[in-house]
Design a protein around this motif. Structure first.
Motif, PDB file in Angstrom:
ATOM      1  N   PRO B 285      -4.031   5.896  -2.992  1.00  0.00           N
ATOM      2  CA  PRO B 285      -2.760   5.518  -3.602  1.00  0.00           C
ATOM      3  C   PRO B 285      -2.783   4.105  -4.187  1.00  0.00           C
ATOM      4  O   PRO B 285      -3.486   3.234  -3.675  1.00  0.00           O
ATOM      5  CB  PRO B 285      -1.769   5.577  -2.428  1.00  0.00           C
ATOM      6  N   ASP B 286      -2.005   3.920  -5.221  1.00  0.00           N
ATOM      7  CA  ASP B 286      -1.756   2.593  -5.795  1.00  0.00           C
ATOM      8  C   ASP B 286      -0.974   1.782  -4.762  1.00  0.00           C
ATOM      9  O   ASP B 286       0.026   2.241  -4.230  1.00  0.00           O
ATOM     10  CB  ASP B 286      -0.937   2.779  -7.086  1.00  0.00           C
ATOM     11  N   LEU B 287      -1.454   0.539  -4.488  1.00  0.00           N
ATOM     12  CA  LEU B 287      -0.814  -0.258  -3.435  1.00  0.00           C
ATOM     13  C   LEU B 287      -0.052  -1.453  -3.996  1.00  0.00           C
ATOM     14  O   LEU B 287       0.330  -2.352  -3.247  1.00  0.00           O
ATOM     15  CB  LEU B 287      -1.875  -0.745  -2.444  1.00  0.00           C
ATOM     16  N   SER B 288       0.200  -1.466  -5.327  1.00  0.00           N
ATOM     17  CA  SER B 288       0.779  -2.665  -5.947  1.00  0.00           C
ATOM     18  C   SER B 288       2.078  -3.096  -5.282  1.00  0.00           C
ATOM     19  O   SER B 288       2.384  -4.282  -5.235  1.00  0.00           O
ATOM     20  CB  SER B 288       1.042  -2.401  -7.436  1.00  0.00           C
ATOM     21  N   HIS B 289       2.840  -2.117  -4.772  1.00  0.00           N
ATOM     22  CA  HIS B 289       4.122  -2.467  -4.138  1.00  0.00           C
ATOM     23  C   HIS B 289       4.238  -1.755  -2.793  1.00  0.00           C
ATOM     24  O   HIS B 289       5.276  -1.195  -2.464  1.00  0.00           O
ATOM     25  CB  HIS B 289       5.293  -2.115  -5.058  1.00  0.00           C
ATOM     26  N   LEU B 290       3.169  -1.799  -2.050  1.00  0.00           N
ATOM     27  CA  LEU B 290       3.131  -1.052  -0.786  1.00  0.00           C
ATOM     28  C   LEU B 290       4.285  -1.424   0.132  1.00  0.00           C
ATOM     29  O   LEU B 290       4.872  -0.551   0.793  1.00  0.00           O
ATOM     30  CB  LEU B 290       1.801  -1.302  -0.063  1.00  0.00           C
ATOM     31  N   ALA B 291       4.641  -2.692   0.153  1.00  0.00           N
ATOM     32  CA  ALA B 291       5.658  -3.127   1.117  1.00  0.00           C
ATOM     33  C   ALA B 291       7.027  -2.536   0.812  1.00  0.00           C
ATOM     34  O   ALA B 291       7.904  -2.529   1.667  1.00  0.00           O
ATOM     35  CB  ALA B 291       5.744  -4.646   1.132  1.00  0.00           C
ATOM     36  N   SER B 292       7.200  -2.023  -0.411  1.00  0.00           N
ATOM     37  CA  SER B 292       8.503  -1.434  -0.733  1.00  0.00           C
ATOM     38  C   SER B 292       8.622  -0.010  -0.207  1.00  0.00           C
ATOM     39  O   SER B 292       9.679   0.597  -0.311  1.00  0.00           O
ATOM     40  CB  SER B 292       8.712  -1.443  -2.253  1.00  0.00           C
ATOM     41  N   ARG B 293       7.541   0.542   0.358  1.00  0.00           N
ATOM     42  CA  ARG B 293       7.604   1.913   0.867  1.00  0.00           C
ATOM     43  C   ARG B 293       7.933   1.892   2.356  1.00  0.00           C
ATOM     44  O   ARG B 293       7.520   1.005   3.092  1.00  0.00           O
ATOM     45  CB  ARG B 293       6.265   2.621   0.631  1.00  0.00           C
ATOM     46  N   ALA B 294       8.629   2.914   2.802  1.00  0.00           N
ATOM     47  CA  ALA B 294       9.114   2.930   4.185  1.00  0.00           C
ATOM     48  C   ALA B 294       8.036   3.373   5.166  1.00  0.00           C
ATOM     49  O   ALA B 294       8.135   3.102   6.363  1.00  0.00           O
ATOM     50  CB  ALA B 294      10.329   3.843   4.306  1.00  0.00           C
ATOM     51  N   THR B 295       7.031   4.095   4.651  1.00  0.00           N
ATOM     52  CA  THR B 295       6.060   4.678   5.582  1.00  0.00           C
ATOM     53  C   THR B 295       4.647   4.533   5.052  1.00  0.00           C
ATOM     54  O   THR B 295       4.428   4.144   3.901  1.00  0.00           O
ATOM     55  CB  THR B 295       6.306   6.188   5.761  1.00  0.00           C
ATOM     56  N   LEU B 296       3.693   4.898   5.897  1.00  0.00           N
ATOM     57  CA  LEU B 296       2.278   4.862   5.533  1.00  0.00           C
ATOM     58  C   LEU B 296       1.684   6.249   5.714  1.00  0.00           C
ATOM     59  O   LEU B 296       2.181   7.055   6.505  1.00  0.00           O
ATOM     60  CB  LEU B 296       1.534   3.887   6.452  1.00  0.00           C
ATOM     61  N   ALA B 297       0.565   6.480   5.014  1.00  0.00           N
ATOM     62  CA  ALA B 297      -0.225   7.696   5.208  1.00  0.00           C
ATOM     63  C   ALA B 297       0.617   8.960   5.049  1.00  0.00           C
ATOM     64  O   ALA B 297       0.567   9.873   5.862  1.00  0.00           O
ATOM     65  CB  ALA B 297      -0.925   7.676   6.574  1.00  0.00           C
ATOM     66  N   ALA B 298       1.394   9.017   3.960  1.00  0.00           N
ATOM     67  CA  ALA B 298       2.240  10.183   3.661  1.00  0.00           C
ATOM     68  C   ALA B 298       3.193  10.493   4.815  1.00  0.00           C
ATOM     69  O   ALA B 298       3.227  11.591   5.360  1.00  0.00           O
ATOM     70  CB  ALA B 298       1.410  11.407   3.299  1.00  0.00           C
ATOM     71  N   LEU B 299       3.978   9.473   5.183  1.00  0.00           N
ATOM     72  CA  LEU B 299       5.006   9.599   6.210  1.00  0.00           C
ATOM     73  C   LEU B 299       4.443   9.924   7.589  1.00  0.00           C
ATOM     74  O   LEU B 299       5.072  10.589   8.397  1.00  0.00           O
ATOM     75  CB  LEU B 299       6.066  10.645   5.822  1.00  0.00           C
ATOM     76  N   THR B 300       3.244   9.403   7.848  1.00  0.00           N
ATOM     77  CA  THR B 300       2.691   9.627   9.183  1.00  0.00           C
ATOM     78  C   THR B 300       3.162   8.549  10.152  1.00  0.00           C
ATOM     79  O   THR B 300       3.488   8.839  11.302  1.00  0.00           O
ATOM     80  CB  THR B 300       1.151   9.670   9.129  1.00  0.00           C
ATOM     81  N   VAL B 301       3.198   7.302   9.710  1.00  0.00           N
ATOM     82  CA  VAL B 301       3.705   6.210  10.560  1.00  0.00           C
ATOM     83  C   VAL B 301       4.620   5.315   9.720  1.00  0.00           C
ATOM     84  O   VAL B 301       4.488   5.272   8.496  1.00  0.00           O
ATOM     85  CB  VAL B 301       2.553   5.348  11.146  1.00  0.00           C
TER      86      VAL B 301
END
Lengths: 651, 345
Positions: B285-301
């Motif tokens: 995945p593109d990580l340019s704005h990773l911190a804006s996403r609520a979860t990691l690893a396709a909603l695993t954690v």
């Protein structure tokens, strides 16, 4: 029935005993061509696979008993659910119905002495056994098929699944398909040509109509699967591109071919169950089936229409709406022949005097489950709803109601029903009823909540789920249900096993059944009937005159055919005596052919193509040697009590 | 219907690696899980389907009760010689079979066919290209979702942002095997098939976070391939899209700066893109704005620094089968990379 034979009758029986003698001991089982012994080998083998598939199911259910469990790794889970599906379909239900019930009962019910092709019958058993062992070598070596029983490409392509797992699947199913095809052809020819004189098609038991329909479906459906798996292995082994979109192939080709087989397969599974139900119901409600011709027609219609609905497995793949609407309509139409049968059973039970003994209880359970599975099936023909719940646990619930409730319940009821005939002993009635209730409750508790978690959005084939999903309670309930169900099934086996040793003697006809198998001794002699029975209605055992005449005919030596290993053949439609067939005796060739094919498929799996070809050649030579022994036929001579071959019945 | 409330997220114990998976699902609430029920619809399409379901359920209960009632009647009257009339007259028994087996089913089935396959089916049909206000491209990968906004530089993963009250055409494709996009509260599922472009409609009046997951078996981590659709008011959607279209923000602070260096130094850039930097990997995945996403690893954690560091350090412990390799990073290195990535808002 006359139990004391006159000296003349005894001499005829002794001649028959001699002509139909097989080898003793283990070699006897290995070389047998007796449809009853082959049927029993099918039964015990498929029961062993049933146990294996059941353990796989229990492991799956234990993994899902709560969120985030660690009993199984994802690798193991994927192999287990795939093997569970393959096992239950290809190694349990098909061999159990066509192989065990069909083999054992069809010749008995139509008054024949064996299947039409006894050695092909034996070879199909050995091939089936070989294919099952082949597939379980995969599991034992930790490389079992792992892409689900419908094995969608490209997940199943070499690129995404490079190990032997999928090759075990591809070759295993091609191998297995040979056995099913041979059995199906055998059933068709047996039903068409070996019916006792007088059993015209309209007097044939509904059981045989159902097996005929299932056998025809097998013959026409399996080529699609075989073709699909051959394409798959060509892609995997030799770099063909049937399913590879990058080279002009199409993964939907696999889905179409698979479901062109896969949906008729559902009816291949369920039709024999219908047949068992229509055998048990008249016996225990003491009346004829209501609307016999309509039910026979419905059985054939289900098999035919079953070929026109496969796309309803593919409503979410993005086909044009018009295509999906056609297949939805076809899927709804097929409800009608099923509904005819359900209400024919219910009306028959209602209008008779039902005795709710163990076999009938399993059939009533079957009717209840089949209604639930049928209703959920109807909802899946509502395209938008299907597009929601397709590939969710709702579908898992649906097909377990249809396959477990709809096919396995009649199989178990049938095992109780024909147990006295096969073993000569009676099972324990109270334990039988207890085993039914445990299984009935277990089935509800295991599979019903699956509808609800499916509605709640749980996809199938996930090895884990989160607590936040809200699926934990229902999953725990399902798992507990699975243990109850397992207890019920163990009780069935325990009841039958103990009764086999200690049960009271059953006699020829403990149920006062309506079909011919109850006319002979329990267990039947190798030649089934000392006198070829004559038939004048669809309920030959309820025609007392005909059966009393059998004893007289034995005394006179009419219709005995004791001069060799022979059975009469009759005309397809009216079952008039047509010719005397010399049946091939026991033989070692069938297990040898089975073994050669097994080695051949192992060599294919290991990509030793030259050795595989050599083994294939050896199998061909074995077949030649087998056919070098021409059966002794005496054409044209009149047979006492049957008439002159080809000139119609004399009786 | 609200998502379940999230309990407090505890600090990870030192033995976290051993039970990373165990804790993952316990900790992962709110952001990762949530209701996925088709009978809690939040769009017209899903509402029509749930209504269809309730009607079919009602009719099924009636049919089931009727048939089982007849069987119960047979049981109660098992000692009497058949029912009056039906038990005595073969033609009446036959009539019952024809009535219940042919006539009644025909009426019910024709009605159902009209209601579902002629009428309701149009609401779940693929929207024609150009018939919607906007299009989002969602591409399935083993085992995550790539999300692109045509006409914008914005790229994200596992979260589809859409504005409320807007017809959105989702173009569903796959990069590898067959996946199936299923967000039950908003829309039917659609399979993602190699060589095909399928489309579904998303259109909800209700702002919220709607969880879905892959529903076609796609391999080892199929169970951990979840997705969220975030529906938000037009203004906040526009702000989100504008931010998502920007290049990755620069690192802030010493730890983040050294994390930034480790990101390329230890090979993370081989798979991941950080727009505006030399990290141009196209596999993960593109990580340019990773911190804006609520979860990691396709909603695993959930996307917290601790979870992110644990994921970077040992991906297989969080999501068995995931294609992200264990790069042999120390805990300290993983913390620094996490510190950097958590700054990418």
């Amino acid at each position: 029935m006359a139990t004391v034979l006159s000296p003349r009758a005894r001499r005829h029986v002794e001649l028959l005993d001699h002509a139909w003698r097989e080898r003793r001991g283990l070699l006897g089982w290995l070389t047998t061509t007796d449809h009853k012994r082959i049927g029993l080998m099918y039964l015990f083998t498929s029961l062993a696979f049933f146990a294996a598939g059941g353990v796989e199911a229990l492991l799956i259910r234990t993994q899902l008993i709560g969120p985030a469990q660690h009993l199984l790794t994802p690798e193991a889970y994927d192999e287990l659910f795939t093997m569970h599906g393959i096992t239950m379909i290809f190694l349990v239900v098909i061999p159990m119905t066509t192989g065990a019930f069909g083999n054992y009962l069809v010749p008995l019910m139509i008054g024949a002495r064996d299947m039409a092709f006894p050695r092909m019958n034996a070879v199909s058993f050995w091939i089936f056994l070989g294919s099952g062992v082949f597939l379980y070598i995969a599991l034992a070596t930790g490389q079992a098929p792992n892409a689900g029983w419908f094995d969608y490409v490209p997940l199943a392509s070499k690129q995404y699944d490079p190990g032997l797992n999928i090759d075990f699947y591809g070759y295993g199913l091609i191998f297995n398909g040979i056995a099913s095809t041979a059995t199906a052809i055998n059933i068709i020819v047996t039903i068409f040509k070996l019916r006792a004189p007088g059993m015209s098609l309209n007097r044939m038991p509904l059981f045989c109509f159902a097996f005929l329909a299932a056998a025809f479906s097998l013959v026409f459906a399996l080529p699609a699967l075989t073709l699909a798996t051959i394409f798959l292995e060509l892609d995997r082994q030799l770099g063909f591109h049937f399913y590879d979109v990058a080279f002009g192939g199409d993964p939907l080709l696999w889905q179409n071919l698979f479901w062109i087989f896969g949906h008729p397969e559902v009816y291949i599974i369920i039709l024999p169950a219908f047949g068992i139900a229509t055998s048990i119901i008249p016996t225990f409600v003491h009346r004829r089936m209501v609307m016999f011709p309509l039910v026979a027609l419905a059985e054939l219609l289900v098999a035919f229409l079953g070929f026109g609905v496969w796309v309803h497995h593919m409503f979410a793949v993005g086909l044009a709406t018009m295509v999906t609407v056609y297949f939805a309509a076809a899927s709804l139409i097929i409800v009608i022949p099923s509904a005819i049968q359900i209400f024919a059973w219910i009306t028959t039970i209602l209008s008779g005097t039902p005795e709710f003994k163990t076999p009938l209880l399993w059939i009533v359970g079957f009717i209840v489950f089949f209604i639930v599975g049928g209703l959920s099936g109807i909802t899946l023909a509502a395209i938008p709803f299907d597009q929601q719940v397709n590939a969710s646990y709702y579908v898992v619930a649906h097909f377990h109601f249809v396959i477990f409730g709809g096919a396995v319940f009649p199989i178990l009821g049938g095992m109780y029903y024909w147990f006295p005939k096969v073993s000569g002993r009676m099972y324990h009635e109270r334990v039988g009823q207890l085993s039914f209730w445990l299984s009935f409750i277990g089935t509800w508790v295991t599979f019903f909540p699956m509808h609800l978690v499916g509605i709640d959005g749980m996809p199938r084939r996930i090895y884990t789920y989160t607590a936040a999903s809200g699926w934990a309670t229902l999953n725990a309930l399902e798992s507990v249900g699975a243990y109850v169900l397992a207890a019920g099934l163990l009780l069935v086996i325990a009841n039958l096993a103990v009764s086999l040793l200690k049960g009271p003697r059953a006699g020829n006809d403990p149920w006062r059944g309506d079909t011919l198998e109850w006319a002979t001794s329990s267990p039947p002699p190798p030649y089934n009937y000392a006198v070829v029975p004559t038939v004048s209605s669809a309920y030959p055992m309820w025609d007392r005159d005909d059966r009393e005449r059998d004893a007289v005919r034995l005394d006179r030596g009419e219709g005995v055919l004791a001069r060799g290993h022979e059975t009469p053949a009759s005309t397809v439609q009216d079952a008039e005596f047509d010719e005397v067939l010399a049946m091939p005796p026991h033989s070692l060739w069938p297990p040898l052919v089975g073994l050669a094919l097994f080695v051949g498929f192992v060599m294919l799996l290991l990509a030793h193509f030259v050795i595989a070809a050599a083994v294939g050649g050896a199998a061909a030579l074995l077949l030649l040697a087998w056919h070098a022994e021409a059966p002794r036929e005496e054409a044209g001579a009149p047979v006492p009590g049957l008439g002159t071959p080809g000139e119609g019945a004399a009786t | 219907m609200r998502d379940r409330a999230a309990p407090g997220m505890g600090r990870r114990a030192p033995w976290r690696r051993a039970c990373a998976i165990a804790s993952a699902s316990a900790l992962c609430v709110g952001g990762c899980g949530g209701r996925q029920s088709i009978v809690a619809p939040r769009s017209h399409q899903a509402h029509v389907i749930s209504l269809l379901w309730w009607w079919m359920l009602g009719a099924s209960v009636v049919v089931f009760a009727g048939a089982v009632g007849l069987l119960a009647l047979a049981f109660l009257r098992r000692r009497s010689a058949g029912l009056p009339l039906v038990g005595k007259r073969e033609d009446l028994a036959g009539g019952m079979v024809i009535g219940f087996g042919i006539v009644v089913p025909l009426v019910v089935l024709v009605t159902l066919f009209g209601a579902s396959d002629i009428y309701a089916v149009r609401f779940s049909e693929a929207p024609a290209p150009g018939s919607t206000a906007m299009t989002v491209d969602v591409t399935g990968h083993q085992w995550w979702w790539e999300v692109r906004y045509p006409g914008s530089q914005a790229v994200t993963a596992n979260e589809v942002h859409i504005p409320v009250n807007t017809r959105v055409r989702v173009l569903a494709t796959t990069d590898d095997v067959i996946h199936s996009l299923w967000v039950p509260r908003l829309a039917r599922k659609i399979d993602m098939i190699p060589g095909r472009e399928n489309a579904i409609l998303l259109d909800t009046p209700d702002a919220g976070r709607y969880v879905g997951q892959c529903s076609e078996f796609c391999g080892l981590a199929h169970a951990n391939m979840r997705i969220a659709v975030v529906a938000e008011p037009a203004a906040s959607f526009a702000a989100w899209l504008a931010n998502a279209a920007r290049p990755a923000p620069p690192p802030a602070g010493a730890s983040a700066t050294s994390g930034r260096q480790l990101f390329t130094g230890r090979g993370c850039d081989g798979c991941h893109e950080l727009r505006g930097t030399e990290a141009q990997g196209q596999i993960g995945p593109d990580l340019s704005h990773l911190a804006s996403r609520a979860t990691l690893a396709a909603l695993t954690v959930p996307n917290t620094r601790a979870e992110l560091a644990a994921w970077i350090e040992d991906p297989q412990a969080i999501k068995p089968g995931a294609h992200m390799p264990d790069l042999g990073l120390s805990a300290g290195e993983a913390q620094k990379i996490a510190a950097y990535l958590e700054g990418l808002h």
